[in-house]
Scaffold this motif. Structure first.
Motif, PDB file in Angstrom:
ATOM      1  N   GLN A 177       0.823  -1.204   0.000  1.00 25.26           N
ATOM      2  CA  GLN A 177       0.000   0.000   0.000  1.00 25.26           C
ATOM      3  C   GLN A 177       0.864   1.263   0.000  1.00 25.26           C
ATOM      4  O   GLN A 177       0.411   2.337  -0.390  1.00 25.26           O
ATOM      5  CB  GLN A 177      -0.920  -0.008   1.221  1.00 25.26           C
ATOM      6  CG  GLN A 177      -2.088  -0.969   1.087  1.00 25.26           C
ATOM      7  CD  GLN A 177      -2.948  -1.022   2.337  1.00 25.26           C
ATOM      8  OE1 GLN A 177      -2.595  -0.424   3.348  1.00 25.26           O
ATOM      9  NE2 GLN A 177      -4.061  -1.725   2.268  1.00 25.26           N
ATOM     10  N   LEU A 178       2.135   1.124   0.444  1.00 21.78           N
ATOM     11  CA  LEU A 178       3.062   2.257   0.441  1.00 21.78           C
ATOM     12  C   LEU A 178       3.829   2.374  -0.865  1.00 21.78           C
ATOM     13  O   LEU A 178       4.579   3.325  -1.063  1.00 21.78           O
ATOM     14  CB  LEU A 178       4.061   2.103   1.607  1.00 21.78           C
ATOM     15  CG  LEU A 178       3.454   1.991   3.013  1.00 21.78           C
ATOM     16  CD1 LEU A 178       4.549   1.723   4.035  1.00 21.78           C
ATOM     17  CD2 LEU A 178       2.685   3.251   3.367  1.00 21.78           C
ATOM     18  N   TYR A 179       3.643   1.401  -1.748  1.00 24.20           N
ATOM     19  CA  TYR A 179       4.429   1.366  -2.992  1.00 24.20           C
ATOM     20  C   TYR A 179       3.853   2.309  -4.039  1.00 24.20           C
ATOM     21  O   TYR A 179       2.660   2.304  -4.315  1.00 24.20           O
ATOM     22  CB  TYR A 179       4.451  -0.057  -3.533  1.00 24.20           C
ATOM     23  CG  TYR A 179       5.098  -0.180  -4.893  1.00 24.20           C
ATOM     24  CD1 TYR A 179       6.444   0.123  -5.086  1.00 24.20           C
ATOM     25  CD2 TYR A 179       4.363  -0.601  -6.002  1.00 24.20           C
ATOM     26  CE1 TYR A 179       7.034   0.018  -6.328  1.00 24.20           C
ATOM     27  CE2 TYR A 179       4.944  -0.720  -7.250  1.00 24.20           C
ATOM     28  CZ  TYR A 179       6.280  -0.402  -7.408  1.00 24.20           C
ATOM     29  OH  TYR A 179       6.864  -0.511  -8.638  1.00 24.20           O
TER      30      TYR A 179
ATOM     31  N   GLN B 208      13.152  -0.104  -4.141  1.00 23.14           N
ATOM     32  CA  GLN B 208      14.476  -0.417  -3.598  1.00 23.14           C
ATOM     33  C   GLN B 208      14.420  -0.707  -2.104  1.00 23.14           C
ATOM     34  O   GLN B 208      15.391  -1.206  -1.538  1.00 23.14           O
ATOM     35  CB  GLN B 208      15.430   0.751  -3.870  1.00 23.14           C
ATOM     36  CG  GLN B 208      15.650   1.013  -5.361  1.00 23.14           C
ATOM     37  CD  GLN B 208      16.527   2.221  -5.618  1.00 23.14           C
ATOM     38  OE1 GLN B 208      17.125   2.770  -4.682  1.00 23.14           O
ATOM     39  NE2 GLN B 208      16.622   2.644  -6.874  1.00 23.14           N
ATOM     40  N   ASP B 209      13.304  -0.376  -1.469  1.00 22.59           N
ATOM     41  CA  ASP B 209      13.150  -0.706  -0.061  1.00 22.59           C
ATOM     42  C   ASP B 209      13.094  -2.235   0.088  1.00 22.59           C
ATOM     43  O   ASP B 209      12.358  -2.906  -0.644  1.00 22.59           O
ATOM     44  CB  ASP B 209      11.857  -0.075   0.475  1.00 22.59           C
ATOM     45  CG  ASP B 209      11.631  -0.404   1.942  1.00 22.59           C
ATOM     46  OD1 ASP B 209      11.043  -1.464   2.211  1.00 22.59           O
ATOM     47  OD2 ASP B 209      12.055   0.381   2.796  1.00 22.59           O
ATOM     48  N   PRO B 210      13.851  -2.805   1.008  1.00 28.25           N
ATOM     49  CA  PRO B 210      13.915  -4.274   1.127  1.00 28.25           C
ATOM     50  C   PRO B 210      12.555  -4.933   1.341  1.00 28.25           C
ATOM     51  O   PRO B 210      12.252  -5.950   0.718  1.00 28.25           O
ATOM     52  CB  PRO B 210      14.844  -4.490   2.332  1.00 28.25           C
ATOM     53  CG  PRO B 210      15.678  -3.248   2.391  1.00 28.25           C
ATOM     54  CD  PRO B 210      14.792  -2.142   1.939  1.00 28.25           C
ATOM     55  N   GLN B 211      11.727  -4.352   2.210  1.00 24.01           N
ATOM     56  CA  GLN B 211      10.421  -4.952   2.465  1.00 24.01           C
ATOM     57  C   GLN B 211       9.522  -4.880   1.240  1.00 24.01           C
ATOM     58  O   GLN B 211       8.838  -5.843   0.889  1.00 24.01           O
ATOM     59  CB  GLN B 211       9.745  -4.251   3.643  1.00 24.01           C
ATOM     60  CG  GLN B 211      10.288  -4.664   5.005  1.00 24.01           C
ATOM     61  CD  GLN B 211       9.423  -4.138   6.127  1.00 24.01           C
ATOM     62  OE1 GLN B 211       9.007  -2.980   6.109  1.00 24.01           O
ATOM     63  NE2 GLN B 211       9.151  -4.977   7.112  1.00 24.01           N
TER      64      GLN B 211
ATOM     65  N   LEU C 167       7.029  -7.265  -3.647  1.00 27.48           N
ATOM     66  CA  LEU C 167       6.896  -7.271  -5.112  1.00 27.48           C
ATOM     67  C   LEU C 167       7.306  -8.627  -5.681  1.00 27.48           C
ATOM     68  O   LEU C 167       6.684  -9.140  -6.620  1.00 27.48           O
ATOM     69  CB  LEU C 167       7.764  -6.161  -5.720  1.00 27.48           C
ATOM     70  CG  LEU C 167       7.286  -4.729  -5.489  1.00 27.48           C
ATOM     71  CD1 LEU C 167       8.330  -3.728  -5.975  1.00 27.48           C
ATOM     72  CD2 LEU C 167       5.961  -4.479  -6.207  1.00 27.48           C
ATOM     73  N   ALA C 168       8.345  -9.209  -5.106  1.00 24.14           N
ATOM     74  CA  ALA C 168       8.785 -10.523  -5.570  1.00 24.14           C
ATOM     75  C   ALA C 168       7.721 -11.576  -5.293  1.00 24.14           C
ATOM     76  O   ALA C 168       7.479 -12.467  -6.120  1.00 24.14           O
ATOM     77  CB  ALA C 168      10.103 -10.901  -4.877  1.00 24.14           C
ATOM     78  N   GLN C 169       7.048 -11.458  -4.155  1.00 26.23           N
ATOM     79  CA  GLN C 169       5.988 -12.411  -3.832  1.00 26.23           C
ATOM     80  C   GLN C 169       4.820 -12.269  -4.800  1.00 26.23           C
ATOM     81  O   GLN C 169       4.185 -13.248  -5.175  1.00 26.23           O
ATOM     82  CB  GLN C 169       5.512 -12.203  -2.396  1.00 26.23           C
ATOM     83  CG  GLN C 169       4.425 -13.195  -1.970  1.00 26.23           C
ATOM     84  CD  GLN C 169       4.161 -13.140  -0.486  1.00 26.23           C
ATOM     85  OE1 GLN C 169       5.030 -12.770   0.290  1.00 26.23           O
ATOM     86  NE2 GLN C 169       2.965 -13.540  -0.075  1.00 26.23           N
ATOM     87  N   ALA C 170       4.525 -11.024  -5.219  1.00 26.66           N
ATOM     88  CA  ALA C 170       3.413 -10.789  -6.148  1.00 26.66           C
ATOM     89  C   ALA C 170       3.661 -11.482  -7.491  1.00 26.66           C
ATOM     90  O   ALA C 170       2.710 -11.845  -8.187  1.00 26.66           O
ATOM     91  CB  ALA C 170       3.201  -9.289  -6.350  1.00 26.66           C
ATOM     92  N   LYS C 171       4.920 -11.649  -7.863  1.00 31.07           N
ATOM     93  CA  LYS C 171       5.227 -12.320  -9.133  1.00 31.07           C
ATOM     94  C   LYS C 171       4.898 -13.810  -9.085  1.00 31.07           C
ATOM     95  O   LYS C 171       4.759 -14.459 -10.124  1.00 31.07           O
ATOM     96  CB  LYS C 171       6.707 -12.133  -9.474  1.00 31.07           C
ATOM     97  CG  LYS C 171       7.087 -10.684  -9.781  1.00 31.07           C
ATOM     98  CD  LYS C 171       8.565 -10.554 -10.118  1.00 31.07           C
ATOM     99  CE  LYS C 171       8.941  -9.109 -10.432  1.00 31.07           C
ATOM    100  NZ  LYS C 171      10.368  -8.948 -10.734  1.00 31.07           N
ATOM    101  N   GLN C 172       4.770 -14.355  -7.869  1.00 35.22           N
ATOM    102  CA  GLN C 172       4.484 -15.771  -7.716  1.00 35.22           C
ATOM    103  C   GLN C 172       3.071 -16.043  -7.226  1.00 35.22           C
ATOM    104  O   GLN C 172       2.671 -17.192  -7.090  1.00 35.22           O
ATOM    105  CB  GLN C 172       5.489 -16.394  -6.725  1.00 35.22           C
ATOM    106  CG  GLN C 172       6.947 -16.220  -7.147  1.00 35.22           C
ATOM    107  CD  GLN C 172       7.924 -16.755  -6.108  1.00 35.22           C
ATOM    108  OE1 GLN C 172       7.514 -17.288  -5.086  1.00 35.22           O
ATOM    109  NE2 GLN C 172       9.202 -16.621  -6.383  1.00 35.22           N
TER     110      GLN C 172
ATOM    111  N   GLY D 268      -4.306  -3.401  -9.589  1.00 28.51           N
ATOM    112  CA  GLY D 268      -5.323  -2.405  -9.255  1.00 28.51           C
ATOM    113  C   GLY D 268      -4.756  -1.267  -8.430  1.00 28.51           C
ATOM    114  O   GLY D 268      -5.091  -0.106  -8.651  1.00 28.51           O
ATOM    115  N   HIS D 269      -3.872  -1.592  -7.480  1.00 25.72           N
ATOM    116  CA  HIS D 269      -3.235  -0.559  -6.648  1.00 25.72           C
ATOM    117  C   HIS D 269      -2.407   0.386  -7.511  1.00 25.72           C
ATOM    118  O   HIS D 269      -2.492   1.606  -7.357  1.00 25.72           O
ATOM    119  CB  HIS D 269      -2.347  -1.235  -5.597  1.00 25.72           C
ATOM    120  CG  HIS D 269      -1.451  -0.278  -4.863  1.00 25.72           C
ATOM    121  ND1 HIS D 269      -1.916   0.580  -3.881  1.00 25.72           N
ATOM    122  CD2 HIS D 269      -0.107  -0.040  -4.989  1.00 25.72           C
ATOM    123  CE1 HIS D 269      -0.895   1.305  -3.438  1.00 25.72           C
ATOM    124  NE2 HIS D 269       0.206   0.952  -4.074  1.00 25.72           N
TER     125      HIS D 269
END
Length: 254
Positions: free
Chosen positions: A11-13, A21-24, A29-34, A44-45
Protein backbone atom coordinates in the motif's frame (compact mmCIF):
# COMPACT_ATOMS: atom_id res chain seq x y z
CA UNK A 1 5.35 -12.95 4.70
CA UNK A 2 1.77 -13.94 3.85
CA UNK A 3 -0.51 -12.32 1.26
CA UNK A 4 -2.23 -9.93 3.69
CA UNK A 5 1.12 -8.74 5.09
CA UNK A 6 2.38 -8.17 1.55
CA UNK A 7 -0.70 -6.05 0.73
CA UNK A 8 -0.12 -3.86 3.80
CA UNK A 9 3.48 -3.26 2.71
CA UNK A 10 2.57 -2.65 -0.94
CA UNK A 11 0.00 0.00 0.00
CA UNK A 12 3.06 2.26 0.44
CA UNK A 13 4.43 1.37 -2.99
CA UNK A 14 4.33 4.03 -5.70
CA UNK A 15 5.11 2.69 -9.19
CA UNK A 16 7.80 4.54 -11.10
CA UNK A 17 9.63 5.69 -7.96
CA UNK A 18 12.52 4.38 -5.90
CA UNK A 19 10.10 2.68 -3.50
CA UNK A 20 10.96 -0.68 -5.04
CA UNK A 21 14.48 -0.42 -3.60
CA UNK A 22 13.15 -0.71 -0.06
CA UNK A 23 13.92 -4.27 1.13
CA UNK A 24 10.42 -4.95 2.47
CA UNK A 25 8.69 -3.57 -0.62
CA UNK A 26 11.09 -5.47 -2.88
CA UNK A 27 10.27 -8.70 -1.06
CA UNK A 28 6.51 -8.04 -1.38
CA UNK A 29 6.90 -7.27 -5.11
CA UNK A 30 8.79 -10.52 -5.57
CA UNK A 31 5.99 -12.41 -3.83
CA UNK A 32 3.41 -10.79 -6.15
CA UNK A 33 5.23 -12.32 -9.13
CA UNK A 34 4.48 -15.77 -7.72
CA UNK A 35 0.97 -15.12 -6.39
CA UNK A 36 -1.64 -14.46 -9.12
CA UNK A 37 -4.24 -13.09 -6.70
CA UNK A 38 -1.72 -10.73 -5.11
CA UNK A 39 -0.54 -9.71 -8.59
CA UNK A 40 -4.11 -8.73 -9.59
CA UNK A 41 -4.47 -6.71 -6.40
CA UNK A 42 -1.14 -5.00 -7.10
CA UNK A 43 -2.25 -4.15 -10.67
CA UNK A 44 -5.32 -2.40 -9.26
CA UNK A 45 -3.24 -0.56 -6.65
CA UNK A 46 -0.78 0.66 -9.29
CA UNK A 47 -3.64 1.77 -11.55
CA UNK A 48 -5.11 3.86 -8.71
CA UNK A 49 -1.71 5.36 -7.89
CA UNK A 50 -1.12 6.31 -11.55
CA UNK A 51 -4.61 7.80 -11.82
CA UNK A 52 -4.07 9.80 -8.64
CA UNK A 53 -0.70 11.02 -9.91
CA UNK A 54 -2.37 12.14 -13.14
CA UNK A 55 -4.91 14.13 -11.14
CA UNK A 56 -2.13 15.84 -9.20
CA UNK A 57 -0.47 16.90 -12.45
CA UNK A 58 -3.72 18.60 -13.51
CA UNK A 59 -3.92 20.75 -10.36
CA UNK A 60 -3.72 24.47 -11.02
CA UNK A 61 -2.78 26.72 -8.13
CA UNK A 62 -5.73 28.90 -7.00
CA UNK A 63 -5.65 32.49 -8.24
CA UNK A 64 -3.76 34.75 -5.86
CA UNK A 65 -2.18 31.89 -3.89
CA UNK A 66 1.35 32.96 -4.86
CA UNK A 67 0.73 36.58 -3.85
CA UNK A 68 -0.86 35.47 -0.57
CA UNK A 69 2.14 33.33 0.34
CA UNK A 70 4.56 36.16 -0.50
CA UNK A 71 2.60 38.69 1.57
CA UNK A 72 2.50 36.37 4.57
CA UNK A 73 6.27 35.92 4.56
CA UNK A 74 6.69 39.23 6.35
CA UNK A 75 4.81 37.82 9.34
CA UNK A 76 7.42 35.12 9.90
CA UNK A 77 10.65 36.02 11.62
CA UNK A 78 12.55 32.91 10.75
CA UNK A 79 13.04 30.92 7.58
CA UNK A 80 11.93 27.69 9.24
CA UNK A 81 8.52 29.05 10.16
CA UNK A 82 8.01 30.25 6.58
CA UNK A 83 8.85 26.79 5.31
CA UNK A 84 6.44 25.16 7.74
CA UNK A 85 3.62 27.41 6.57
CA UNK A 86 4.17 26.59 2.90
CA UNK A 87 4.44 22.88 3.61
CA UNK A 88 1.20 23.01 5.59
CA UNK A 89 -0.68 24.75 2.77
CA UNK A 90 0.64 22.23 0.25
CA UNK A 91 -0.22 19.28 2.48
CA UNK A 92 -3.78 20.49 2.97
CA UNK A 93 -4.18 20.94 -0.78
CA UNK A 94 -2.88 17.43 -1.48
CA UNK A 95 -5.18 15.88 1.12
CA UNK A 96 -8.19 17.76 -0.25
CA UNK A 97 -7.55 16.71 -3.85
CA UNK A 98 -6.85 13.11 -2.80
CA UNK A 99 -10.09 12.82 -0.86
CA UNK A 100 -12.08 14.40 -3.69
CA UNK A 101 -10.60 12.01 -6.25
CA UNK A 102 -11.09 8.93 -4.09
CA UNK A 103 -14.66 9.91 -3.30
CA UNK A 104 -15.42 9.88 -7.04
CA UNK A 105 -13.48 6.71 -7.82
CA UNK A 106 -14.55 4.35 -5.04
CA UNK A 107 -18.03 3.18 -4.07
CA UNK A 108 -19.44 4.60 -0.84
CA UNK A 109 -18.53 2.70 2.33
CA UNK A 110 -20.83 2.22 5.28
CA UNK A 111 -19.58 0.75 8.54
CA UNK A 112 -20.35 -2.94 8.89
CA UNK A 113 -21.47 -3.59 5.29
CA UNK A 114 -18.25 -4.96 3.81
CA UNK A 115 -19.83 -8.36 3.24
CA UNK A 116 -23.10 -7.22 1.68
CA UNK A 117 -24.40 -8.18 -1.73
CA UNK A 118 -24.19 -4.61 -3.07
CA UNK A 119 -20.50 -4.41 -2.16
CA UNK A 120 -19.92 -7.84 -3.73
CA UNK A 121 -21.63 -6.69 -6.94
CA UNK A 122 -19.46 -3.58 -7.17
CA UNK A 123 -16.28 -5.51 -6.36
CA UNK A 124 -16.83 -8.16 -9.05
CA UNK A 125 -18.01 -5.59 -11.62
CA UNK A 126 -14.78 -3.72 -10.97
CA UNK A 127 -12.77 -6.86 -11.69
CA UNK A 128 -14.49 -7.26 -15.06
CA UNK A 129 -14.31 -3.60 -16.09
CA UNK A 130 -10.83 -2.57 -14.97
CA UNK A 131 -9.04 -5.39 -16.79
CA UNK A 132 -7.71 -8.68 -15.50
CA UNK A 133 -5.51 -11.60 -16.47
CA UNK A 134 -7.08 -15.03 -16.80
CA UNK A 135 -5.47 -17.81 -14.79
CA UNK A 136 -6.44 -20.32 -17.48
CA UNK A 137 -7.15 -19.46 -21.13
CA UNK A 138 -9.09 -22.20 -22.91
CA UNK A 139 -12.25 -22.74 -24.95
CA UNK A 140 -12.85 -26.14 -23.30
CA UNK A 141 -15.54 -25.97 -20.57
CA UNK A 142 -14.38 -29.28 -19.09
CA UNK A 143 -10.85 -27.97 -18.60
CA UNK A 144 -12.23 -24.91 -16.83
CA UNK A 145 -14.23 -27.02 -14.37
CA UNK A 146 -11.28 -29.32 -13.72
CA UNK A 147 -8.88 -26.42 -13.12
CA UNK A 148 -11.29 -24.63 -10.78
CA UNK A 149 -11.77 -27.84 -8.82
CA UNK A 150 -7.98 -28.13 -8.42
CA UNK A 151 -7.96 -24.58 -7.01
CA UNK A 152 -10.80 -25.52 -4.62
CA UNK A 153 -12.96 -22.82 -6.18
CA UNK A 154 -16.63 -23.43 -7.09
CA UNK A 155 -16.67 -25.81 -10.06
CA UNK A 156 -20.07 -27.54 -9.75
CA UNK A 157 -21.93 -24.51 -11.08
CA UNK A 158 -25.08 -24.84 -13.19
CA UNK A 159 -25.16 -22.74 -16.37
CA UNK A 160 -28.39 -21.27 -17.76
CA UNK A 161 -29.37 -22.55 -21.19
CA UNK A 162 -28.15 -19.36 -22.87
CA UNK A 163 -24.67 -19.65 -21.36
CA UNK A 164 -24.38 -23.35 -22.24
CA UNK A 165 -24.39 -22.30 -25.90
CA UNK A 166 -21.89 -19.45 -25.42
CA UNK A 167 -18.19 -19.88 -26.20
CA UNK A 168 -15.88 -19.79 -23.19
CA UNK A 169 -12.51 -18.02 -23.16
CA UNK A 170 -11.04 -19.07 -19.82
CA UNK A 171 -11.32 -18.51 -16.10
CA UNK A 172 -9.72 -17.00 -13.01
CA UNK A 173 -10.09 -17.22 -9.25
CA UNK A 174 -10.96 -14.10 -7.27
CA UNK A 175 -11.28 -13.63 -3.50
CA UNK A 176 -14.22 -12.45 -1.39
CA UNK A 177 -14.29 -12.38 2.42
CA UNK A 178 -11.74 -15.20 2.55
CA UNK A 179 -13.75 -17.34 0.08
CA UNK A 180 -12.80 -18.20 -3.48
CA UNK A 181 -14.88 -16.86 -6.35
CA UNK A 182 -14.84 -18.59 -9.73
CA UNK A 183 -14.82 -16.16 -12.66
CA UNK A 184 -15.69 -17.79 -16.00
CA UNK A 185 -15.10 -15.64 -19.08
CA UNK A 186 -17.22 -15.95 -22.24
CA UNK A 187 -17.29 -14.41 -25.71
CA UNK A 188 -20.60 -13.00 -26.93
CA UNK A 189 -19.45 -12.78 -30.54
CA UNK A 190 -19.14 -9.00 -30.57
CA UNK A 191 -15.82 -7.51 -31.75
CA UNK A 192 -13.37 -7.24 -28.86
CA UNK A 193 -10.84 -4.46 -28.22
CA UNK A 194 -7.18 -5.45 -28.69
CA UNK A 195 -5.96 -7.58 -25.81
CA UNK A 196 -9.44 -8.30 -24.40
CA UNK A 197 -10.23 -12.00 -24.28
CA UNK A 198 -13.86 -11.96 -23.19
CA UNK A 199 -16.88 -9.67 -22.84
CA UNK A 200 -19.25 -11.72 -20.67
CA UNK A 201 -18.35 -12.74 -17.11
CA UNK A 202 -19.93 -15.17 -14.67
CA UNK A 203 -18.94 -15.04 -10.99
CA UNK A 204 -19.82 -18.00 -8.76
CA UNK A 205 -19.38 -18.06 -4.96
CA UNK A 206 -20.94 -19.85 -2.00
CA UNK A 207 -24.13 -17.93 -1.27
CA UNK A 208 -23.53 -18.04 2.49
CA UNK A 209 -20.44 -15.84 2.15
CA UNK A 210 -22.46 -12.83 0.88
CA UNK A 211 -24.84 -11.02 3.22
CA UNK A 212 -28.42 -10.36 1.97
CA UNK A 213 -27.67 -12.20 -1.29
CA UNK A 214 -30.61 -13.14 -3.55
CA UNK A 215 -32.26 -16.35 -2.39
CA UNK A 216 -34.28 -17.07 -5.51
CA UNK A 217 -33.56 -18.49 -8.94
CA UNK A 218 -35.45 -15.53 -10.42
CA UNK A 219 -32.69 -13.16 -11.64
CA UNK A 220 -32.29 -9.67 -10.18
CA UNK A 221 -31.09 -7.16 -12.78
CA UNK A 222 -28.92 -4.11 -12.04
CA UNK A 223 -26.68 -1.64 -13.87
CA UNK A 224 -23.21 -1.06 -12.37
CA UNK A 225 -21.36 1.64 -14.30
CA UNK A 226 -21.55 0.39 -17.90
CA UNK A 227 -22.02 -3.25 -16.84
CA UNK A 228 -25.48 -4.85 -17.01
CA UNK A 229 -25.75 -7.60 -14.40
CA UNK A 230 -28.10 -10.42 -13.42
CA UNK A 231 -27.87 -12.21 -10.06
CA UNK A 232 -29.60 -15.35 -8.83
CA UNK A 233 -29.15 -18.24 -6.39
CA UNK A 234 -29.18 -21.94 -7.12
CA UNK A 235 -27.89 -25.00 -5.29
CA UNK A 236 -26.27 -23.02 -2.49
CA UNK A 237 -24.33 -20.86 -4.95
CA UNK A 238 -24.67 -17.19 -5.80
CA UNK A 239 -24.37 -16.36 -9.49
CA UNK A 240 -23.54 -12.92 -10.91
CA UNK A 241 -23.51 -12.52 -14.69
CA UNK A 242 -22.38 -9.29 -16.37
CA UNK A 243 -21.69 -7.75 -19.76
CA UNK A 244 -21.44 -4.23 -21.10
CA UNK A 245 -24.77 -2.80 -22.20
CA UNK A 246 -28.33 -2.74 -20.87
CA UNK A 247 -30.58 -5.40 -19.37
CA UNK A 248 -31.46 -7.12 -22.69
CA UNK A 249 -27.74 -7.62 -23.35
CA UNK A 250 -27.41 -9.86 -20.29
CA UNK A 251 -30.95 -11.29 -20.22
CA UNK A 252 -30.48 -13.19 -23.51
CA UNK A 253 -27.89 -15.46 -21.90
CA UNK A 254 -30.23 -16.71 -19.15
Amino acid sequence: MNRDEAKIILQLYRPGTADGQDPQIAAALAQAKQDSELARWLDGHCARQNALRGKFRQITAPAGLKEQIISEQAAFSRRNSRREKIVLVAAVAVIFVSLAFLAQSWPPHRSGDDGTFSIYQNRMAGVALRGYSMDLATNDPAQIRAWLAQQRAPSDYILPAGLEKTAVAGCAVESWQGKKVSMICFRTGRPLPPGQQGDLWLFVVDRGSVKDAPASYAPQFAKINQLATAAWAQGGKLYLLGTEGDEPAVRRFL
